[in-house]
Design an enzyme around this catalytic site. Structure first.
Site, PDB file in Angstrom:
ATOM      1  N   LYS A  13       1.511  76.670  81.914  1.00 43.92           N
ATOM      2  CA  LYS A  13       0.802  75.565  82.480  1.00 43.92           C
ATOM      3  C   LYS A  13       1.445  74.329  82.609  1.00 43.92           C
ATOM      4  O   LYS A  13       1.313  73.857  83.840  1.00 43.92           O
ATOM      5  CB  LYS A  13      -0.362  75.895  81.578  1.00 43.92           C
ATOM      6  CG  LYS A  13      -1.379  74.401  81.629  1.00 43.92           C
ATOM      7  CD  LYS A  13      -2.739  74.408  80.734  1.00 43.92           C
ATOM      8  CE  LYS A  13      -2.074  74.408  79.308  1.00 43.92           C
ATOM      9  NZ  LYS A  13      -2.119  73.025  79.075  1.00 43.92           N
ATOM     10  N   ARG A 127      10.640  79.940  70.664  1.00 43.29           N
ATOM     11  CA  ARG A 127      10.692  78.405  70.827  1.00 43.29           C
ATOM     12  C   ARG A 127      11.753  78.086  69.503  1.00 43.29           C
ATOM     13  O   ARG A 127      11.357  78.387  68.458  1.00 43.29           O
ATOM     14  CB  ARG A 127       9.548  77.873  71.021  1.00 43.29           C
ATOM     15  CG  ARG A 127       8.821  77.740  72.110  1.00 43.29           C
ATOM     16  CD  ARG A 127       8.058  76.610  72.536  1.00 43.29           C
ATOM     17  NE  ARG A 127       6.807  76.318  71.530  1.00 43.29           N
ATOM     18  CZ  ARG A 127       6.006  75.748  71.644  1.00 43.29           C
ATOM     19  NH1 ARG A 127       5.810  75.058  72.912  1.00 43.29           N
ATOM     20  NH2 ARG A 127       5.175  75.329  70.823  1.00 43.29           N
ATOM     21  N   ARG A 169      -3.889  79.294  67.136  1.00 49.97           N
ATOM     22  CA  ARG A 169      -4.203  78.588  68.149  1.00 49.97           C
ATOM     23  C   ARG A 169      -4.831  79.387  69.386  1.00 49.97           C
ATOM     24  O   ARG A 169      -5.572  78.721  70.165  1.00 49.97           O
ATOM     25  CB  ARG A 169      -2.698  77.911  68.663  1.00 49.97           C
ATOM     26  CG  ARG A 169      -2.256  76.839  67.325  1.00 49.97           C
ATOM     27  CD  ARG A 169      -1.347  75.643  67.847  1.00 49.97           C
ATOM     28  NE  ARG A 169      -0.545  76.072  68.981  1.00 49.97           N
ATOM     29  CZ  ARG A 169       0.694  76.416  68.731  1.00 49.97           C
ATOM     30  NH1 ARG A 169       1.067  76.632  67.446  1.00 49.97           N
ATOM     31  NH2 ARG A 169       1.745  76.454  69.698  1.00 49.97           N
TER      32      ARG A 169
END
Ligand SMILES: [Zn+2]
Length: 213
Positions: A13, A127, A169
């Site tokens: 996004k 990540r 999350r």
């Protein structure tokens, strides 16, 4: 034209929001960056905001209202606004609609970049963050040049990029933020895009569906 970008963690996004904001010259409200810079400043609410960000919680409405209003009132109404990372709840969405209405504006589109939860976990687990300069790589989509950062620093997986933290999350996203998109659908301004396409394909689809070019 005023747009909100939504999507679960790892959907890409932020990448898409930035591409659109730069190419089509929007006032770009990048909530993560704006909230972090306030939490590092001498703003009286800095400590409160930092606490929420560090815990992965939503920043409460009384602060998002001040921050968003500050941004909206200081930027040109001749350009559209592009909101990324805000609003994160129905209450924040309604708050934003009210603020825009005060200057005769409205939200025109709410874009939801959708990917399955397994894909979010897969992407975010890849990540790696540089201990020295803080740069973030992704072993799948944006790999480092070697096993080290471009600056020579060591790469590590942050605590909140571990699968359990990611799932927590995502749970907050599904229960609190996704209802914003459901509301937008009932208002006829929701647009869902498949986030499992290439960056170029997603960008092309957004530009064409929003009639930007
Ligand atoms: Zn580095």
């Amino acid at each position: 034209m005023n747009i909100i970008f939504l999507g679960p963690q790892g959907s890409g996004k932020g990448t898409q929001a930035e591409l659109i904001a730069e190419k089509y010259d929007f006032n770009y409200f990048e909530a993560g960056k704006i909230f972090r810079s306030i939490s590092d400043s001498d703003n009286p609410n800095a400590a409160m905001i930092k606490k929420h960000i560090d815990r992965g919680e939503l920043v409460p409405e009384e602060y998002t209202r001040l921050i968003a209003w500050d941004f909206i009132s200081k930027h040109s109404k001749n350009k559209g606004f592009l909101f990324d990372g805000y609003p994160r709840s129905l209450a924040q969405y309604e708050q934003l609609q009210d603020m825009l209405a005060k200057s005769g504006q409205k939200i025109d589109w709410v874009i939801n970049l959708e990917i399955p939860e397994t894909e979010s976990v897969h992407r975010l687990s890849a990540r790696r963050t540089c201990l020295k300069c803080g740069r973030v790589y992704n072993l799948i989509t944006n790999p480092p040049p070697t096993d080290k950062c471009e600056c020579g620093g060591e790469l590590m997986q942050r605590e909140d990029d571990q699968p359990e933290a990611i799932k927590r999350r995502l749970g907050i996203y599904r229960s609190q933020t996704h209802p914003v998109f459901e509301k937008a659908l009932t208002e006829g301004i929701g647009l869902e895009i498949n986030g499992e396409q290439s960056i170029e394909a997603i960008n092309k689809e957004i530009v064409s569906k929003l009639n930007l070019s």
